[in-house]
Motif scaffolding. Structure first.
Motif, PDB file in Angstrom:
ATOM      1  N   ASN A  35      17.694  14.666 -65.323  1.00  0.00           N
ATOM      2  CA  ASN A  35      18.094  14.330 -63.946  1.00  0.00           C
ATOM      3  C   ASN A  35      19.583  14.594 -63.690  1.00  0.00           C
ATOM      4  O   ASN A  35      20.122  14.212 -62.657  1.00  0.00           O
ATOM      5  CB  ASN A  35      17.765  12.872 -63.633  1.00  0.00           C
ATOM      6  CG  ASN A  35      18.593  11.896 -64.462  1.00  0.00           C
ATOM      7  OD1 ASN A  35      19.391  12.301 -65.300  1.00  0.00           O
ATOM      8  ND2 ASN A  35      18.373  10.621 -64.242  1.00  0.00           N
ATOM      9  N   HIS A  37      22.105  13.325 -65.350  1.00  0.00           N
ATOM     10  CA  HIS A  37      22.972  12.260 -65.838  1.00  0.00           C
ATOM     11  C   HIS A  37      23.544  12.638 -67.209  1.00  0.00           C
ATOM     12  O   HIS A  37      22.820  13.107 -68.082  1.00  0.00           O
ATOM     13  CB  HIS A  37      22.183  10.954 -65.939  1.00  0.00           C
ATOM     14  CG  HIS A  37      23.024   9.786 -66.330  1.00  0.00           C
ATOM     15  ND1 HIS A  37      23.682   9.007 -65.416  1.00  0.00           N
ATOM     16  CD2 HIS A  37      23.338   9.296 -67.549  1.00  0.00           C
ATOM     17  CE1 HIS A  37      24.363   8.070 -66.048  1.00  0.00           C
ATOM     18  NE2 HIS A  37      24.174   8.229 -67.344  1.00  0.00           N
ATOM     19  N   PRO A  58      29.538  -1.365 -73.846  1.00  0.00           N
ATOM     20  CA  PRO A  58      28.759  -2.005 -72.784  1.00  0.00           C
ATOM     21  C   PRO A  58      27.407  -1.343 -72.575  1.00  0.00           C
ATOM     22  O   PRO A  58      27.166  -0.237 -73.076  1.00  0.00           O
ATOM     23  CB  PRO A  58      29.631  -1.840 -71.543  1.00  0.00           C
ATOM     24  CG  PRO A  58      30.787  -1.018 -71.905  1.00  0.00           C
ATOM     25  CD  PRO A  58      30.756  -0.727 -73.363  1.00  0.00           C
ATOM     26  N   SER A  59      26.554  -2.010 -71.834  1.00  0.00           N
ATOM     27  CA  SER A  59      25.246  -1.472 -71.514  1.00  0.00           C
ATOM     28  C   SER A  59      25.410  -0.135 -70.789  1.00  0.00           C
ATOM     29  O   SER A  59      26.259  -0.010 -69.912  1.00  0.00           O
ATOM     30  CB  SER A  59      24.515  -2.478 -70.621  1.00  0.00           C
ATOM     31  OG  SER A  59      23.220  -2.018 -70.385  1.00  0.00           O
ATOM     32  N   SER A  61      26.439   2.687 -72.153  1.00  0.00           N
ATOM     33  CA  SER A  61      27.570   3.489 -72.625  1.00  0.00           C
ATOM     34  C   SER A  61      27.133   4.665 -73.501  1.00  0.00           C
ATOM     35  O   SER A  61      27.960   5.493 -73.870  1.00  0.00           O
ATOM     36  CB  SER A  61      28.578   2.609 -73.367  1.00  0.00           C
ATOM     37  OG  SER A  61      27.963   1.924 -74.433  1.00  0.00           O
ATOM     38  N   GLY A  62      25.852   4.711 -73.868  1.00  0.00           N
ATOM     39  CA  GLY A  62      25.365   5.868 -74.604  1.00  0.00           C
ATOM     40  C   GLY A  62      25.026   5.609 -76.068  1.00  0.00           C
ATOM     41  O   GLY A  62      24.774   6.539 -76.833  1.00  0.00           O
ATOM     42  N   LYS A  63      24.976   4.340 -76.458  1.00  0.00           N
ATOM     43  CA  LYS A  63      24.730   3.995 -77.858  1.00  0.00           C
ATOM     44  C   LYS A  63      23.345   4.455 -78.316  1.00  0.00           C
ATOM     45  O   LYS A  63      23.201   5.135 -79.333  1.00  0.00           O
ATOM     46  CB  LYS A  63      24.877   2.472 -78.063  1.00  0.00           C
ATOM     47  CG  LYS A  63      26.208   1.925 -77.589  1.00  0.00           C
ATOM     48  CD  LYS A  63      26.311   0.427 -77.791  1.00  0.00           C
ATOM     49  CE  LYS A  63      25.318  -0.420 -77.009  1.00  0.00           C
ATOM     50  NZ  LYS A  63      25.509  -0.376 -75.541  1.00  0.00           N
ATOM     51  N   THR A  65      21.430   6.585 -76.854  1.00  0.00           N
ATOM     52  CA  THR A  65      21.336   8.042 -76.714  1.00  0.00           C
ATOM     53  C   THR A  65      21.883   8.736 -77.957  1.00  0.00           C
ATOM     54  O   THR A  65      21.271   9.671 -78.478  1.00  0.00           O
ATOM     55  CB  THR A  65      22.116   8.497 -75.460  1.00  0.00           C
ATOM     56  OG1 THR A  65      21.604   7.783 -74.326  1.00  0.00           O
ATOM     57  CG2 THR A  65      21.980   9.988 -75.234  1.00  0.00           C
ATOM     58  N   HIS A 213      25.394  -5.584 -79.584  1.00  0.00           N
ATOM     59  CA  HIS A 213      26.237  -6.068 -78.489  1.00  0.00           C
ATOM     60  C   HIS A 213      27.190  -7.141 -78.992  1.00  0.00           C
ATOM     61  O   HIS A 213      28.064  -7.589 -78.277  1.00  0.00           O
ATOM     62  CB  HIS A 213      25.359  -6.703 -77.398  1.00  0.00           C
ATOM     63  CG  HIS A 213      24.933  -5.741 -76.346  1.00  0.00           C
ATOM     64  ND1 HIS A 213      23.661  -5.257 -76.258  1.00  0.00           N
ATOM     65  CD2 HIS A 213      25.628  -5.149 -75.367  1.00  0.00           C
ATOM     66  CE1 HIS A 213      23.584  -4.424 -75.245  1.00  0.00           C
ATOM     67  NE2 HIS A 213      24.775  -4.332 -74.695  1.00  0.00           N
TER      68      HIS A 213
HETATM   69  N1  LIG Z   1      15.809   9.597 -70.139  1.00  0.00           N
HETATM   70  C1  LIG Z   1      16.885   9.347 -69.396  1.00  0.00           C
HETATM   71  N2  LIG Z   1      17.096  10.020 -68.240  1.00  0.00           N
HETATM   72  C2  LIG Z   1      18.198   9.806 -67.490  1.00  0.00           C
HETATM   73  N3  LIG Z   1      19.168   8.931 -67.811  1.00  0.00           N
HETATM   74  C3  LIG Z   1      19.010   8.229 -68.947  1.00  0.00           C
HETATM   75  C4  LIG Z   1      17.863   8.398 -69.798  1.00  0.00           C
HETATM   76  N4  LIG Z   1      18.010   7.559 -70.848  1.00  0.00           N
HETATM   77  C5  LIG Z   1      19.162   6.900 -70.666  1.00  0.00           C
HETATM   78  N5  LIG Z   1      19.775   7.294 -69.524  1.00  0.00           N
HETATM   79  C6  LIG Z   1      21.062   6.833 -69.001  1.00  0.00           C
HETATM   80  O1  LIG Z   1      22.093   7.206 -69.931  1.00  0.00           O
HETATM   81  C7  LIG Z   1      23.058   6.168 -70.063  1.00  0.00           C
HETATM   82  C8  LIG Z   1      23.164   5.751 -71.508  1.00  0.00           C
HETATM   83  O2  LIG Z   1      21.971   5.117 -71.886  1.00  0.00           O
HETATM   84  P1  LIG Z   1      21.795   4.439 -73.294  1.00  0.00           P
HETATM   85  O3  LIG Z   1      20.389   3.975 -73.395  1.00  0.00           O
HETATM   86  O4  LIG Z   1      22.279   5.370 -74.343  1.00  0.00           O
HETATM   87  O5  LIG Z   1      22.804   3.197 -73.168  1.00  0.00           O
HETATM   88  P2  LIG Z   1      23.115   2.048 -74.229  1.00  0.00           P
HETATM   89  O6  LIG Z   1      24.571   2.140 -74.555  1.00  0.00           O
HETATM   90  O7  LIG Z   1      22.157   2.097 -75.342  1.00  0.00           O
HETATM   91  O8  LIG Z   1      22.888   0.742 -73.333  1.00  0.00           O
HETATM   92  P3  LIG Z   1      22.220  -0.684 -73.714  1.00  0.00           P
HETATM   93  O9  LIG Z   1      23.311  -1.457 -74.390  1.00  0.00           O
HETATM   94  O10 LIG Z   1      21.887  -1.252 -72.377  1.00  0.00           O
HETATM   95  O11 LIG Z   1      21.039  -0.449 -74.581  1.00  0.00           O
HETATM   96  C9  LIG Z   1      22.616   5.067 -69.131  1.00  0.00           C
HETATM   97  O12 LIG Z   1      23.352   5.188 -67.935  1.00  0.00           O
HETATM   98  C10 LIG Z   1      21.144   5.335 -68.915  1.00  0.00           C
HETATM   99  O13 LIG Z   1      20.727   4.889 -67.639  1.00  0.00           O
END
Ligand SMILES: Nc1ncnc2c1ncn2[C@@H]1O[C@H](COP(=O)(O)OP(=O)(O)OP(=O)(O)O)[C@@H](O)[C@H]1O
Ligand SMILES: [Mg+2]
Length: 378
Positions: A35, A37, A58-59, A61-63, A65, A213
């Motif tokens: 999408n 992002h 933080p939530s 932030s890409g962890k 991913t 976290h």
């Molecule tokens: N499949 C996807 N398609 C589009 N955007 C995505 C997808 N997966 C995650 N995101 C976006 O990418 C960003 C990073 O997501 P990620 O899951 O890595 O965060 P996180 O650091 O693990 O957060 P949390 O602490 O909430 O688990 C977020 O803004 C999320 O909405």
């Protein structure tokens, strides 16, 4: 991108890191979702073999991913992932020799504990005899030697978590990835399991990348912590270095309490470092504390480094005392966290020992040693 990350990437490209068999090297990894992002922006990270690295941030932030990319579950748009000196970027999940533990530990409820642990060994086509030996070893390792026949639903949350870790370790992965594996557990259990996990990881010599976290948990468990924000690693360092030498405002603010003091004029070089102009007068800073290429420096002072006095007397090596009014006190048992308002309107967080000031009282001063202030960048 922060300057230190550039330096780190150079050393990665220059292969300065000793690539032990199970080290992880993330080299310029970027990931954009379908999408549009941006999940990760040109990320560099090196985890030496056998170390425990935590991703904290933080939530969003890409962890997760980053963890999914290392696992092979998410496809990067650019960059490389190396395990040891092998480029695994194009390899399937199964070919990467990685164990995972995710938040919803997803044990198979229709299998008993031993069958859960055995499952990945079957997938990896281990012989029945080898499987039996290994399952017993794992049950001992996770300290559930007699639980093999029990159904998953008959175990406590913490025990299930240990089984999930055991299952991930069963086929001897070189690497273990854990995404908030203990998120659902209470604090005491988390501490116990965290210590267990660390011991298991060290004993098995596995390289671990852990997402949490919980800052305290990260501090206790990790060799190094990567602070993530907006798909970027802001700083990657040992816990004490992150706390005492944060590089950016974000890192300083994210880890523990930080008082940020604006620097209102360009830094002036002195014989021993720099002098920063602030609303509270000039503050000297050691040269080593200046982030390279800082474009908009800010001073950070930790609450425990601020001294609260009643006399306002100047002290050697300290900044000129600032008159304050006490606006709040939080009693935390062994210590007290005081909010003190300066004439500028800025509220300082000050950590005091047991003796508490009187709420609403003026007639207090705060000060700190010049050496306690750290310069950070935007
Ligand atoms: N499949 C996807 N398609 C589009 N955007 C995505 C997808 N997966 C995650 N995101 C976006 O990418 C960003 C990073 O997501 P990620 O899951 O890595 O965060 P996180 O650091 O693990 O957060 P949390 O602490 O909430 O688990 C977020 O803004 C999320 O909405
Ligand atoms: Mg996540």
């Amino acid at each position: 991108m922060a300057v230190h990350e550039v330096a780190e990437s150079r050393s990665t490209h220059g292969q300065a890191h000793a690539a032990s068999a199970n080290s992880i090297t993330i080299d310029g990894l970027a990931l954009t979702f379908a999408n549009g992002h941006i999940g990760l922006q040109s990320t560099h990270l090196h985890v030496p073999g056998g170390q425990f690295c935590t991703l904290l941030g933080p939530s969003g932030s890409g962890k997760t991913t980053l963890l999914r990319a290392i696992a092979g579950l998410a496809k990067p748009t650019a960059g490389r992932i190396l395990i040891g000196s092998t480029d695994v970027t194009g390899l399937d999940v199964q070919a990467r020799n990685i164990g995972f533990v995710f938040q919803n530990y997803a044990l198979f409820p229709h299998m008993n504990v031993a069958e859960n642990i055995e499952y990945p060994l079957k997938l990896h086509k281990w012989s029945e005899a080898d499987r039996a030996v290994r399952v017993k070893e794992i049950l001992d390792l996770i300290e559930l030697p007699h639980a093999g026949r029990r159904m998953v639903g008959e175990l406590s949350g913490g025990q299930q978590q240990r089984v999930a870790i055991g299952r991930a370790l069963a086929y001897r992965p070189a690497l273990l990835l854990l995404d908030e594996p203990m998120g659902a557990l209470d604090r005491r259990l988390r501490q116990q399991l965290g210590a267990d996990l660390r011991e298991i990881q060290q004993r098995a010599g596995i390289t671990a990348v852990y997402v949490t976290h919980d800052q305290e948990e990260a501090f206790i468990l990790s060799d190094r912590i990567a602070i993530m924000a907006g798909g970027v690693i802001q700083q990657y360092a040992a816990p004490s270095e992150l706390y005492f030498r944060p590089r950016t405002r974000f890192v300083a603010d994210f880890l523990g309490e930080a008082n940020l003091v604006e620097v209102t004029a360009p830094l002036v070089a002195t014989a021993s470092g720099f002098e920063a102009t602030t609303a509270y007068g000039p503050i000297r800073v050691e040269a080593a504390d200046r982030p390279e290429g800082a474009s908009k420096p800010t001073l950070v002072v930790r609450p425990e480094d601020i001294v609260l006095t009643r006399d306002g007397a100047e002290r050697d090596g300290h900044v000129r005392p600032i008159p304050v009014e006490i606006v709040r006190e939080l009693f935390l048992g062994s210590r007290c966290l005081v909010t003190a308002r300066a004439p500028t309107g800025q509220e300082f967080r000050v950590e005091c020992a047991k003796s508490r000031p009187t709420h609403g009282d003026a007639g207090f001063w705060i000060s700190w040693a010049h050496s306690a202030a750290v310069l950070v960048d935007e």
